[in-house]
Design an enzyme around this catalytic site. Structure first.
Site, PDB file in Angstrom:
ATOM      1  N   LEU A  24       0.811  -1.218   0.000  1.00  0.00           N
ATOM      2  CA  LEU A  24       0.000   0.000   0.000  1.00  0.00           C
ATOM      3  C   LEU A  24       0.842   1.263   0.000  1.00  0.00           C
ATOM      4  O   LEU A  24       1.915   1.320   0.601  1.00  0.00           O
ATOM      5  CB  LEU A  24      -0.909  -0.007   1.240  1.00  0.00           C
ATOM      6  CG  LEU A  24      -1.813  -1.238   1.374  1.00  0.00           C
ATOM      7  CD1 LEU A  24      -2.606  -1.174   2.679  1.00  0.00           C
ATOM      8  CD2 LEU A  24      -2.754  -1.374   0.185  1.00  0.00           C
ATOM      9  N   HIS A  28      -3.440   4.292  -2.325  1.00  0.00           N
ATOM     10  CA  HIS A  28      -4.416   3.363  -1.727  1.00  0.00           C
ATOM     11  C   HIS A  28      -5.067   3.990  -0.494  1.00  0.00           C
ATOM     12  O   HIS A  28      -6.269   3.842  -0.261  1.00  0.00           O
ATOM     13  CB  HIS A  28      -3.725   2.077  -1.261  1.00  0.00           C
ATOM     14  CG  HIS A  28      -3.118   1.259  -2.346  1.00  0.00           C
ATOM     15  ND1 HIS A  28      -1.759   1.106  -2.481  1.00  0.00           N
ATOM     16  CD2 HIS A  28      -3.682   0.546  -3.354  1.00  0.00           C
ATOM     17  CE1 HIS A  28      -1.502   0.315  -3.505  1.00  0.00           C
ATOM     18  NE2 HIS A  28      -2.652  -0.031  -4.074  1.00  0.00           N
ATOM     19  N   VAL A 167      -3.099  10.096  -6.918  1.00  0.00           N
ATOM     20  CA  VAL A 167      -2.232  10.777  -5.939  1.00  0.00           C
ATOM     21  C   VAL A 167      -0.812  10.764  -6.501  1.00  0.00           C
ATOM     22  O   VAL A 167      -0.329   9.736  -6.990  1.00  0.00           O
ATOM     23  CB  VAL A 167      -2.283  10.063  -4.570  1.00  0.00           C
ATOM     24  CG1 VAL A 167      -1.364  10.752  -3.564  1.00  0.00           C
ATOM     25  CG2 VAL A 167      -3.711  10.042  -4.045  1.00  0.00           C
TER      26      VAL A 167
END
Ligand code: PAF
Length: 272
Positions: A24, A28, A167
């Site tokens: 992650l 995420h 992101v």
């Protein structure tokens, strides 16, 4: 997991779901924050799905760190981390797959012909097990999000699909578990993806509306970095993913570039 989901639903609790392949990162975590707002119970799955990897791809070397993932999920107040294994999801004799006719024939589907069949199949299975009312996917995997939305409509899943913004690192590189493979000089070359998208956006804003011209400019930029090989660059329709010759409405620019041995993807909506 399915029995637990049934119990939650009988107690009138809604389930928000974030499917992942683990390792992650902040991308995420942003999906989890979105999920946290949208359901009573937040479920995250971690499963490196073998059916979406082709021969010679990185299934065996895909990065893993379950302990770290669990810690990050705990910090995001995730209620359940579902970590099925390969054998329980694809037991002996497994033979049912979900295929879409058109969307997988573009962009990543050209060099990864079984990828979207694998994604659509595993996401269907996870939806049937986790029973969410809402599921969150990243816009970084634009084509994947389009495939899931289409599949949910076509097969009448009673699930809301939410796309969450990409992101990026401070220098623009889109977050990806595969960034971990990049050596320092490749990390610099990887910036060419975001630079390409920004360049395309600027050219369009200056009135360059011919896709081939924009793509040629972008190719020069990417090839100026050593060890970068273009898989595809496409300016396409945001819904059908068909190539667009002249920009006359908002389009998606999507690209995949192999930097060293690492294949990276990125995309941006280019507003007309
Ligand atoms: O985007 C991913 O991480 C995977 O493709 C997904 C949606 C979890 C399916 O394996």
């Amino acid at each position: 997991m399915q029995a637990y989901a049934n119990r939650l639903i009988s107690r009138k609790k809604s389930i928000a779901f974030v499917p992942t392949m683990g390792f992650l990162h902040e991308g995420h975590l942003s999906l989890m924050r979105e999920g946290r707002k949208r359901g009573d119970v937040l479920v995250v799955s971690i499963f490196v799905n073998p059916t979406q990897f082709g021969e010679g791809e990185d299934f065996d070397s895909y990065p893993k760190d379950l302990e770290r993932d669990l810690e990050l999920a705990r910090k995001e107040n995730v209620d359940v981390v579902f970590t099925p294994d390969k054998v329980s999801l694809y037991e002996n004799g497994f033979q049912t797959y979900v295929n879409l006719e058109k969307l997988p024939k573009h962009l990543c589907g050209i060099s990864r012909p079984i990828f979207f069949q694998g994604v659509a199949t595993v996401v269907t299975k996870l939806f049937n097990i986790v029973k969410p009312s809402v599921a969150i996917f990243g816009q970084k995997d634009y084509q994947q999000l389009a495939v899931i939305k289409r599949m949910v409509r076509d097969l009448n899943f009673d699930i809301e699909i939410v796309g969450a913004p990409t992101v990026r690192e401070p220098d623009g590189l889109a977050m990806s578990s595969r960034n971990n493979y990049l050596k320092p000089e490749e990390r610099l070359a990887a910036l060419s993806l975001f630079e390409s998208l920004s360049k395309a956006q600027n050219l369009c804003a200056e009135g360059v509306l011919d896709s081939d011209r924009i793509i040629n400019e972008v190719k020069k930029l990417i090839h100026s970095h050593k060890d970068s090989k273009i898989d595809y660059i496409s300016i396409c329709d945001p819904d059908t993913l068909e190539d667009i010759k002249t920009i006359e409405s908002p389009v998606v620019m999507a690209l995949a570039v192999k930097v060293g041995k690492t294949r990276l993807i990125d995309n941006m909506i280019i507003n007309y």
